[in-house]
Design a protein around this motif. Structure first.
Motif, PDB file in Angstrom:
ATOM      1  N   VAL A 176     -22.691 -21.385  -3.775  1.00  8.58           N
ATOM      2  CA  VAL A 176     -23.433 -22.265  -2.871  1.00  8.58           C
ATOM      3  C   VAL A 176     -22.441 -23.036  -2.002  1.00  8.58           C
ATOM      4  O   VAL A 176     -21.227 -23.008  -2.227  1.00  8.58           O
ATOM      5  N   LEU A 177     -23.000 -23.744  -1.024  1.00  9.37           N
ATOM      6  CA  LEU A 177     -22.186 -24.583  -0.146  1.00  9.37           C
ATOM      7  C   LEU A 177     -21.668 -25.795  -0.903  1.00  9.37           C
ATOM      8  O   LEU A 177     -22.377 -26.384  -1.726  1.00  9.37           O
ATOM      9  N   LYS A 178     -20.440 -26.173  -0.609  1.00  3.58           N
ATOM     10  CA  LYS A 178     -19.865 -27.405  -1.124  1.00  3.58           C
ATOM     11  C   LYS A 178     -19.835 -28.417   0.008  1.00  3.58           C
ATOM     12  O   LYS A 178     -19.452 -28.083   1.138  1.00  3.58           O
ATOM     13  N   PHE A 179     -20.242 -29.632  -0.281  1.00  4.19           N
ATOM     14  CA  PHE A 179     -20.314 -30.653   0.761  1.00  4.19           C
ATOM     15  C   PHE A 179     -19.790 -31.970   0.228  1.00  4.19           C
ATOM     16  O   PHE A 179     -19.566 -32.132  -0.976  1.00  4.19           O
ATOM     17  N   GLY A 180     -19.611 -32.911   1.131  1.00  2.00           N
ATOM     18  CA  GLY A 180     -18.995 -34.187   0.776  1.00  2.00           C
ATOM     19  C   GLY A 180     -17.523 -34.180   1.140  1.00  2.00           C
ATOM     20  O   GLY A 180     -16.800 -33.231   0.824  1.00  2.00           O
ATOM     21  N   ILE A 181     -17.065 -35.218   1.819  1.00  2.00           N
ATOM     22  CA  ILE A 181     -15.695 -35.247   2.325  1.00  2.00           C
ATOM     23  C   ILE A 181     -14.686 -35.205   1.178  1.00  2.00           C
ATOM     24  O   ILE A 181     -13.705 -34.453   1.216  1.00  2.00           O
ATOM     25  N   LYS A 182     -14.919 -35.991   0.131  1.00  2.00           N
ATOM     26  CA  LYS A 182     -13.972 -36.010  -0.991  1.00  2.00           C
ATOM     27  C   LYS A 182     -13.930 -34.673  -1.708  1.00  2.00           C
ATOM     28  O   LYS A 182     -12.853 -34.166  -2.053  1.00  2.00           O
ATOM     29  N   HIS A 183     -15.108 -34.086  -1.931  1.00  2.00           N
ATOM     30  CA  HIS A 183     -15.165 -32.810  -2.635  1.00  2.00           C
ATOM     31  C   HIS A 183     -14.493 -31.698  -1.829  1.00  2.00           C
ATOM     32  O   HIS A 183     -13.685 -30.922  -2.364  1.00  2.00           O
ATOM     33  N   VAL A 184     -14.800 -31.635  -0.542  1.00  2.00           N
ATOM     34  CA  VAL A 184     -14.212 -30.590   0.307  1.00  2.00           C
ATOM     35  C   VAL A 184     -12.704 -30.798   0.424  1.00  2.00           C
ATOM     36  O   VAL A 184     -11.930 -29.828   0.430  1.00  2.00           O
ATOM     37  N   THR A 185     -12.257 -32.036   0.514  1.00  2.00           N
ATOM     38  CA  THR A 185     -10.817 -32.311   0.582  1.00  2.00           C
ATOM     39  C   THR A 185     -10.100 -31.797  -0.657  1.00  2.00           C
ATOM     40  O   THR A 185      -9.025 -31.187  -0.566  1.00  2.00           O
ATOM     41  N   THR A 186     -10.700 -32.024  -1.831  1.00  2.00           N
ATOM     42  CA  THR A 186     -10.102 -31.523  -3.073  1.00  2.00           C
ATOM     43  C   THR A 186     -10.034 -30.001  -3.082  1.00  2.00           C
ATOM     44  O   THR A 186      -9.029 -29.407  -3.488  1.00  2.00           O
ATOM     45  N   LEU A 187     -11.095 -29.351  -2.596  1.00  2.49           N
ATOM     46  CA  LEU A 187     -11.111 -27.886  -2.544  1.00  2.49           C
ATOM     47  C   LEU A 187     -10.057 -27.343  -1.591  1.00  2.49           C
ATOM     48  O   LEU A 187      -9.415 -26.317  -1.864  1.00  2.49           O
ATOM     49  N   VAL A 188      -9.845 -28.033  -0.460  1.00  2.98           N
ATOM     50  CA  VAL A 188      -8.823 -27.593   0.497  1.00  2.98           C
ATOM     51  C   VAL A 188      -7.431 -27.783  -0.097  1.00  2.98           C
ATOM     52  O   VAL A 188      -6.556 -26.908   0.036  1.00  2.98           O
ATOM     53  N   LYS A 226      -6.689 -25.163  -2.414  1.00  8.53           N
ATOM     54  CA  LYS A 226      -6.784 -23.846  -1.757  1.00  8.53           C
ATOM     55  C   LYS A 226      -7.914 -22.996  -2.337  1.00  8.53           C
ATOM     56  O   LYS A 226      -7.827 -21.771  -2.395  1.00  8.53           O
ATOM     57  N   LYS A 227      -8.990 -23.659  -2.747  1.00  8.34           N
ATOM     58  CA  LYS A 227     -10.161 -22.945  -3.230  1.00  8.34           C
ATOM     59  C   LYS A 227     -11.176 -22.696  -2.118  1.00  8.34           C
ATOM     60  O   LYS A 227     -12.017 -21.803  -2.240  1.00  8.34           O
ATOM     61  N   ALA A 228     -11.117 -23.490  -1.044  1.00  3.02           N
ATOM     62  CA  ALA A 228     -12.056 -23.315   0.069  1.00  3.02           C
ATOM     63  C   ALA A 228     -11.640 -22.104   0.900  1.00  3.02           C
ATOM     64  O   ALA A 228     -10.470 -21.949   1.253  1.00  3.02           O
ATOM     65  N   GLN A 229     -12.598 -21.256   1.215  1.00  2.00           N
ATOM     66  CA  GLN A 229     -12.336 -20.079   2.030  1.00  2.00           C
ATOM     67  C   GLN A 229     -12.754 -20.269   3.485  1.00  2.00           C
ATOM     68  O   GLN A 229     -12.273 -19.556   4.359  1.00  2.00           O
ATOM     69  N   LEU A 230     -13.642 -21.220   3.737  1.00  2.00           N
ATOM     70  CA  LEU A 230     -14.068 -21.530   5.100  1.00  2.00           C
ATOM     71  C   LEU A 230     -14.603 -22.951   5.122  1.00  2.00           C
ATOM     72  O   LEU A 230     -15.445 -23.317   4.296  1.00  2.00           O
ATOM     73  N   VAL A 231     -14.095 -23.749   6.046  1.00  2.00           N
ATOM     74  CA  VAL A 231     -14.507 -25.147   6.188  1.00  2.00           C
ATOM     75  C   VAL A 231     -15.183 -25.315   7.542  1.00  2.00           C
ATOM     76  O   VAL A 231     -14.648 -24.868   8.566  1.00  2.00           O
ATOM     77  N   VAL A 232     -16.343 -25.947   7.552  1.00  2.00           N
ATOM     78  CA  VAL A 232     -17.112 -26.193   8.777  1.00  2.00           C
ATOM     79  C   VAL A 232     -17.238 -27.705   8.946  1.00  2.00           C
ATOM     80  O   VAL A 232     -17.772 -28.392   8.070  1.00  2.00           O
ATOM     81  N   ILE A 233     -16.726 -28.212  10.079  1.00  2.00           N
ATOM     82  CA  ILE A 233     -16.688 -29.656  10.339  1.00  2.00           C
ATOM     83  C   ILE A 233     -17.625 -29.968  11.499  1.00  2.00           C
ATOM     84  O   ILE A 233     -17.671 -29.234  12.497  1.00  2.00           O
ATOM     85  N   ALA A 234     -18.358 -31.065  11.390  1.00  2.00           N
ATOM     86  CA  ALA A 234     -19.236 -31.511  12.473  1.00  2.00           C
ATOM     87  C   ALA A 234     -18.420 -32.244  13.532  1.00  2.00           C
ATOM     88  O   ALA A 234     -17.450 -32.940  13.225  1.00  2.00           O
ATOM     89  N   LYS A 271      -2.340 -27.001   7.245  1.00  2.00           N
ATOM     90  CA  LYS A 271      -1.222 -27.064   6.307  1.00  2.00           C
ATOM     91  C   LYS A 271      -1.466 -26.179   5.087  1.00  2.00           C
ATOM     92  O   LYS A 271      -0.545 -25.507   4.591  1.00  2.00           O
ATOM     93  N   MET A 272      -2.719 -26.174   4.605  1.00  2.00           N
ATOM     94  CA  MET A 272      -3.065 -25.384   3.429  1.00  2.00           C
ATOM     95  C   MET A 272      -3.506 -23.972   3.788  1.00  2.00           C
ATOM     96  O   MET A 272      -3.913 -23.217   2.899  1.00  2.00           O
ATOM     97  N   ASP A 273      -3.451 -23.621   5.072  1.00  2.00           N
ATOM     98  CA  ASP A 273      -3.819 -22.279   5.554  1.00  2.00           C
ATOM     99  C   ASP A 273      -5.264 -21.942   5.166  1.00  2.00           C
ATOM    100  O   ASP A 273      -5.567 -20.859   4.662  1.00  2.00           O
ATOM    101  N   VAL A 274      -6.158 -22.883   5.420  1.00  2.00           N
ATOM    102  CA  VAL A 274      -7.583 -22.679   5.181  1.00  2.00           C
ATOM    103  C   VAL A 274      -8.284 -22.601   6.529  1.00  2.00           C
ATOM    104  O   VAL A 274      -8.162 -23.530   7.333  1.00  2.00           O
ATOM    105  N   PRO A 275      -8.984 -21.526   6.846  1.00  2.00           N
ATOM    106  CA  PRO A 275      -9.659 -21.431   8.153  1.00  2.00           C
ATOM    107  C   PRO A 275     -10.767 -22.474   8.278  1.00  2.00           C
ATOM    108  O   PRO A 275     -11.514 -22.726   7.327  1.00  2.00           O
TER     109      PRO A 275
END
Length: 255
Positions: free
Chosen positions: A119-131, A134-142, A160-164
């Motif tokens: 499922v989608l992961k959301f929340g700035i703190k949660h997404v930051t930890t995933l980045v 290096k667990k995030a494969q795609l990040v979408v920012i508003a 820096k973490m090479d996350v698209p």
């Protein structure tokens, strides 16, 4: 015969052919002419802030880290991203409860079937930890997060973490993905995908390639300053000044 004398009535002629007939716009008088009164409307505070922010972003010089949020993906480019994200809407509390109950009833042997879905992961703190992990494969920012300081550092962290990553319009659309069926007003500043189904693996790879080309590897976007556009009155004033200086130089050149 009556003794009364006939008196000839002289027709009173107006002094002018078209006499003035001033209108009375008081209560019960003439109907007022319809005018555009939007200039005199006291708009809500959030609308005034939106307009003032737009003027400021046009006038002052905007650094590249902030200016990149003014160049999000257009509607056609963001469509495949939202099509993929819509397949991984977070499960509701009821669905999660049913999944856990089914896994508990099946016993320990069916632990794999009761694994949490992708499922989608959301929340700035949660997404930051995933980045950072290096667990995030795609990040979408508003692009319209307010204040912008909440996410202005996130693109640099993704590079820096090479996350698209991609920047899209707007936080309301991301909120509809994160909170399906909720009332209007739910928003999300950033969402991320950590894994997808095998059927969507090729689609994710194409979108990652697009994200790297548009944002991660786009050096020009990271170095482009914004703003510096004067108002119409100032532009006209500067144009007249340049014309006067050019005429003065031409006059000096003749002697």
């Amino acid at each position: 015969m009556s003794g009364k004398k006939r008196t000839s009535k002289k027709e009173s002629m107006p002094a002018h052919l078209f006499p003035a007939r001033p209108k009375n716009f008081r209560i019960g008088g003439d109907v007022r002419v319809k005018k555009d009164l939007s200039r005199f409307v006291r708009w809500p505070r959030y609308i005034r802030i939106q307009r003032q922010r737009k003027v400021l972003y046009d006038r002052i010089k905007v650094p590249p880290s902030v200016n990149q949020f003014r160049s999000p993906l257009d509607k056609a480019e963001s469509k495949p991203f939202f099509q993929l994200l819509s397949k991984y809407v977070p499960e509701t509390a009821e669905a999660k409860k049913e999944r856990l109950e089914a896994a508990a009833a099946a016993g320990a042997g069916a632990a794999a079937s009761g694994a949490p879905p992708a499922v989608l992961k959301f929340g700035i703190k949660h997404v930051t930890t995933l980045v950072e992990q290096k667990k995030a494969q795609l990040v979408v920012i508003a692009s319209d997060v307010d204040p912008i300081e909440l996410v202005v550092w996130l693109p640099a962290l993704c590079r820096k973490m090479d996350v698209p990553y991609v920047i899209v319009n707007n936080k309301g659309r991301l909120g509809q993905l994160v909170y399906p069926g909720a009332k209007k007003g739910k928003r999300a500043a950033v969402v991320a995908l950590t894994r997808v189904e095998d059927a969507d693996r090729s689609i994710l790879e194409k979108l990652q390639e697009t994200a790297r080309g548009k944002f991660n590897d786009n050096v020009a976007l990271r170095r482009k300053w914004g703003g510096g556009i004067m108002g119409l009155k100032t532009q006209k004033k500067l144009e007249l000044r340049d014309k006067a200086l050019a005429a003065e130089e031409a006059k000096k050149a003749r002697f």
